[in-house]
Design a protein around this motif. Structure first.
Motif: not given
Length: 116
Positions: A66-93
């Motif tokens: 699939g495909s996701f619009e991911v918000t990580m802190g103040d950043d936003k990006k569309t991620l697709n199959e094969g992509d990764v996101f990392f959520a550090p401790t206490m960061v809003f996502h």
């Protein structure tokens, strides 16, 4: 299979674990965990939302489908199959599913709140 049956289990068949319906087009499977690590599958219908939140756990999420619009802190990006996101401790996502999708989430330590 209940959550206690998964503790420290080393060989896990997907078809032995039931999906947990979280509502609003989201469901999950806790695949394996011990005190330090947890792997969870999370399936999203199109337009389902992973509400903005934070937690003390480290989180890695692999977009398996699939495909996701991911918000990580103040950043936003569309991620697709094969992509990764990392959520550090206490960061809003959070995220919005743009097409039916599946995330593979890894948490350290395990999410005690998921086991209740």
């Amino acid at each position: 299979m209940n959550f206690k049956d998964l503790t420290n289990k080393t060989l896990i068949a997907d078809n032995e674990i039931d999906w947990e319906d979280l509502g609003a087009g989201v469901r999950r499977k806790i695949m394996a965990y011990d005190d330090k690590l947890m792997l969870v599958k999370v399936e999203f219908e199109k337009n389902a939302v992973g509400t903005i939140h934070n937690h003390p756990h480290l989180q890695l999420s692999y977009v398996a489908k699939g495909s996701f619009e991911v918000t990580m802190g103040d950043d936003k990006k569309t991620l697709n199959e094969g992509d990764v996101f990392f959520a550090p401790t206490m960061v809003f996502h959070g995220l919005v599913c743009l097409e039916p999708g599946l995330l593979i989430d890894v948490f350290n330590p395990h999410r005690e709140d998921f086991l209740k």
